[in-house]
Write a protein that holds these residues in place. Structure first.
Motif, short mmCIF file in Angstrom:
data_model
loop_
_atom_site.label_atom_id
_atom_site.label_comp_id
_atom_site.label_asym_id
_atom_site.label_seq_id
_atom_site.Cartn_x
_atom_site.Cartn_y
_atom_site.Cartn_z
N TYR B 51 0.81 -1.21 0.00
CA TYR B 51 0.00 0.00 0.00
C TYR B 51 0.85 1.26 0.00
O TYR B 51 0.43 2.31 0.46
CB TYR B 51 -1.00 -0.04 1.17
CG TYR B 51 -2.01 -1.11 0.86
CD1 TYR B 51 -3.00 -0.90 -0.08
CD2 TYR B 51 -1.89 -2.38 1.43
CE1 TYR B 51 -3.89 -1.89 -0.43
CE2 TYR B 51 -2.78 -3.39 1.08
CZ TYR B 51 -3.77 -3.13 0.15
OH TYR B 51 -4.64 -4.13 -0.21
N ASP B 52 2.04 1.16 -0.50
CA ASP B 52 2.89 2.33 -0.67
C ASP B 52 3.56 2.23 -2.03
O ASP B 52 4.43 1.39 -2.20
CB ASP B 52 3.92 2.37 0.46
CG ASP B 52 4.65 3.69 0.49
OD1 ASP B 52 4.15 4.66 -0.11
OD2 ASP B 52 5.72 3.76 1.10
N PRO B 53 3.18 2.98 -3.03
CA PRO B 53 2.18 4.05 -2.98
C PRO B 53 0.74 3.52 -2.83
O PRO B 53 0.40 2.46 -3.34
CB PRO B 53 2.34 4.73 -4.34
CG PRO B 53 2.96 3.71 -5.24
CD PRO B 53 3.77 2.82 -4.37
N LEU B 54 -0.05 4.32 -2.15
CA LEU B 54 -1.43 3.92 -1.84
C LEU B 54 -2.37 4.08 -3.03
O LEU B 54 -3.21 3.23 -3.29
CB LEU B 54 -1.94 4.80 -0.69
CG LEU B 54 -3.38 4.61 -0.27
CD1 LEU B 54 -3.53 3.30 0.50
CD2 LEU B 54 -3.86 5.77 0.60
N LEU B 55 -2.21 5.19 -3.73
CA LEU B 55 -3.21 5.53 -4.75
C LEU B 55 -2.94 4.82 -6.07
O LEU B 55 -1.78 4.66 -6.47
CB LEU B 55 -3.21 7.04 -5.00
CG LEU B 55 -3.49 7.90 -3.77
CD1 LEU B 55 -3.38 9.38 -4.13
CD2 LEU B 55 -4.87 7.60 -3.19
N ARG B 57 -2.83 4.81 -10.11
CA ARG B 57 -2.39 5.88 -11.02
C ARG B 57 -3.29 5.92 -12.26
O ARG B 57 -3.56 4.87 -12.86
CB ARG B 57 -0.95 5.66 -11.47
CG ARG B 57 0.15 5.74 -10.38
CD ARG B 57 -0.10 6.78 -9.37
NE ARG B 57 1.10 7.12 -8.59
CZ ARG B 57 1.11 7.19 -7.26
NH1 ARG B 57 0.03 6.91 -6.57
NH2 ARG B 57 2.19 7.57 -6.63
N ARG B 80 7.31 7.41 -8.48
CA ARG B 80 7.36 6.06 -7.93
C ARG B 80 6.41 5.09 -8.62
O ARG B 80 6.77 3.95 -8.90
CB ARG B 80 7.03 6.10 -6.43
CG ARG B 80 8.22 6.60 -5.64
CD ARG B 80 8.10 6.30 -4.20
NE ARG B 80 6.76 6.54 -3.71
CZ ARG B 80 6.19 5.84 -2.76
NH1 ARG B 80 6.81 4.85 -2.20
NH2 ARG B 80 4.99 6.15 -2.34
N LEU B 97 -8.88 -0.33 -12.42
CA LEU B 97 -10.25 0.15 -12.21
C LEU B 97 -10.62 0.99 -13.42
O LEU B 97 -9.97 1.99 -13.72
CB LEU B 97 -10.30 1.00 -10.94
CG LEU B 97 -11.60 1.76 -10.67
CD1 LEU B 97 -12.73 0.79 -10.37
CD2 LEU B 97 -11.43 2.71 -9.49
N HIS B 234 -4.49 15.93 -10.18
CA HIS B 234 -4.12 14.92 -9.17
C HIS B 234 -5.39 14.22 -8.72
O HIS B 234 -6.38 14.89 -8.40
CB HIS B 234 -3.42 15.58 -7.99
CG HIS B 234 -2.07 16.09 -8.37
ND1 HIS B 234 -0.94 15.32 -8.27
CD2 HIS B 234 -1.68 17.27 -8.91
CE1 HIS B 234 0.10 16.00 -8.73
NE2 HIS B 234 -0.33 17.20 -9.11
N ALA B 236 -7.40 10.80 -6.54
CA ALA B 236 -7.30 9.72 -5.55
C ALA B 236 -8.24 8.59 -5.97
O ALA B 236 -7.79 7.52 -6.35
CB ALA B 236 -7.64 10.22 -4.16
N CYS B 242 -13.96 11.46 -3.66
CA CYS B 242 -13.10 12.23 -2.76
C CYS B 242 -13.17 13.73 -3.07
O CYS B 242 -12.83 14.55 -2.23
CB CYS B 242 -11.66 11.73 -2.86
SG CYS B 242 -10.82 12.10 -4.41
#
Ligand SMILES: Cc1cc2nc3c(=O)[nH]c(=O)nc-3n(C[C@H](O)[C@H](O)[C@H](O)COP(=O)(O)OP(=O)(O)OC[C@H]3O[C@@H](n4cnc5c(N)ncnc54)[C@H](O)[C@@H]3O)c2cc1C
Ligand code: FES
Lengths: 96, 272
Positions: B51-55, B57, B80, B97, B234, B236, B242
């Motif tokens: 979960y790092d990076p969490l989001l 892309r 990253r 997704l 940007h 999420a 969000c």
């Protein structure tokens, strides 16, 4: 849902103790395409203010290691907008 | 109504076009079946349990083969997530997704455009803004339209998809910031020069950095050329939840949300 999961919260009887967290779940509608919202004990909607708010200008999101910081600025349709446009859907999905 | 799904895709091919530009081909039949030109897909870069990076892309669909069940994304490695994505191997699983957002409005669906016998369409791309144009150009050419592309990049080696778009039958004019080879300068200068030379178009589409889109918007407005912009912000969630991906509305106070109201919008609808 099994009777064992029935939970009482603030005078309400919830079918399950699993609730969405406020803020990251919109008004529920957006997740309806992924699974049956009735599986949740409750949908906790985004913060709602008396009057509509447009939210903050500029960049609103920054990712952090394994997380996210945001400053949305409480963008929301206001109580009347919520009652008119979001509540009917939530009622249809079993919300009260 | 967009029919968005989470899907576990499989990497089918990985093509390194330059040291920093990569195309990843993914088998994800449910997403590929519904992807439209200009829509995008969110991809989890990195190991499934990490979960790092969490989001996830966001990337535009660069190729879609709905019958073969595949799509590809074309990207520049900038941080990253894209660094992790460039290292995936054939057979690796990737969570995706999509399809997400509203894609390009084709001329026959567009109310903004004057009816024309054989409409002439202009595509304007800056850098990785080229990514969504191959599926769009394919749709336009299939409809029998005349399509031109103005394409700017920093280096001539960065002009990904140039020959593939030429092979579709597009008239392609390129410019780079190098002082040799292709015409030198910015794509917005090339746009102005093309319009000044008397070339006429019925509809334009642009994708690229925000400053470029803002300049393209000014030039097209002066030329009274209807323009659709593919925006980046940007993001999420990618789902309109969000409210992080805001872009100022032109007509009143308030914001569009690029992931659901866009990424493609009419230029006159946004303040850039
Ligand atoms: C709808 C949409 C479609 C996109 N399509 C493509 C595409 O087809 N090909 C492609 O190369 N890129 C595309 N992008 C941009 C791509 O999503 C980012 O480059 C990517 O998320 C960067 O991830 P990273 O972890 O490598 O970089 P990070 O480490 O997250 O960031 C590296 C740098 O890139 C900037 N950045 C990150 N995300 C964005 C963003 N969404 N908008 C603007 N700047 C950003 C950061 O501010 C930072 O300076 C698209 C973005 C959107 C919103
Ligand atoms: S990315 Fe969450 S609302 Fe657009």
């Amino acid at each position: 849902m099994s009777a064992k999961l029935t939970t009482a919260l603030c005078g309400m009887s919830l079918s399950s103790p699993v609730l969405s967290a406020s803020g990251c779940y919109g008004y529920g509608r957006e997740f309806d395409k992924f699974y049956d919202l009735r599986l949740l004990g409750a949908v906790v909607v985004k913060g709602i203010t008396l009057r509509p708010r447009h939210g903050n200008a500029g960049r609103r999101l920054v990712e952090t290691p394994a997380g996210l910081l945001n400053s949305i600025g409480l963008e929301n349709p206001g109580v009347e907008g919520f009652i008119a446009n979001e509540l009917p859907f939530l009622r249809e999905k079993g919300g009260c | 109504m967009v029919s968005t799904k989470f899907e576990q895709g499989t990497v089918i091919a990985q093509e390194t076009l330059t040291p920093s530009i990569v195309r990843t081909l993914i088998h994800a039949p449910n997403i590929a079946a519904e992807a439209l030109p200009g829509q995008f897909v969110n991809i989890k870069c990195g190991a499934p349990a990490c979960y790092d990076p969490l989001l996830l892309r966001p990337f535009s669909f660069n190729r879609v083969d709905s019958e073969g069940g595949t799509f590809s994304v074309l990207y520049r490695v900038v941080g990253r997530g894209t660094e992790l994505l460039r290292h995936v191997r054939i057979g690796d699983k990737l969570t995706a997704l999509g399809p997400l957002g509203k894609g390009f409005v084709l001329p026959e669906q567009s109310k903004q455009m004057e009816p024309a016998a054989r409409p002439s369409v202009l595509l304007i791309a800056g850098g990785m803004g080229i990514a969504p144009f191959y599926p769009l150009a394919t749709a336009l050419v299939t409809h029998g339209l005349e399509v031109s592309l103005l394409y700017g990049a920093r280096l001539s080696s960065d002009l990904a998809d140039k020959s593939e778009l030429k092979a579709l039958g597009l008239r392609v004019l390129c410019c780079t910031e190098e002082q040799r080879g292709e015409c030198s300068g910015l794509v917005t200068d090339l746009l102005q020069a093309t319009i000044d030379a008397g070339d006429r178009f019925d509809l334009a589409y642009a994708c690229g950095p925000r400053a470029m889109l803002s300049a393209v918007k000014r030039v097209c407005k002066d030329a009274e050329l209807p323009l659709q912009l593919s925006l980046e912000e940007h993001m999420a969630c990618g789902l309109g939840v969000c409210l992080g991906c805001s872009c100022e509305r032109a007509s009143d106070e308030g914001y569009w949300h690029v992931c659901t109201d866009g990424p493609v919008v009419w230029a006159e609808e946004v303040k850039l």
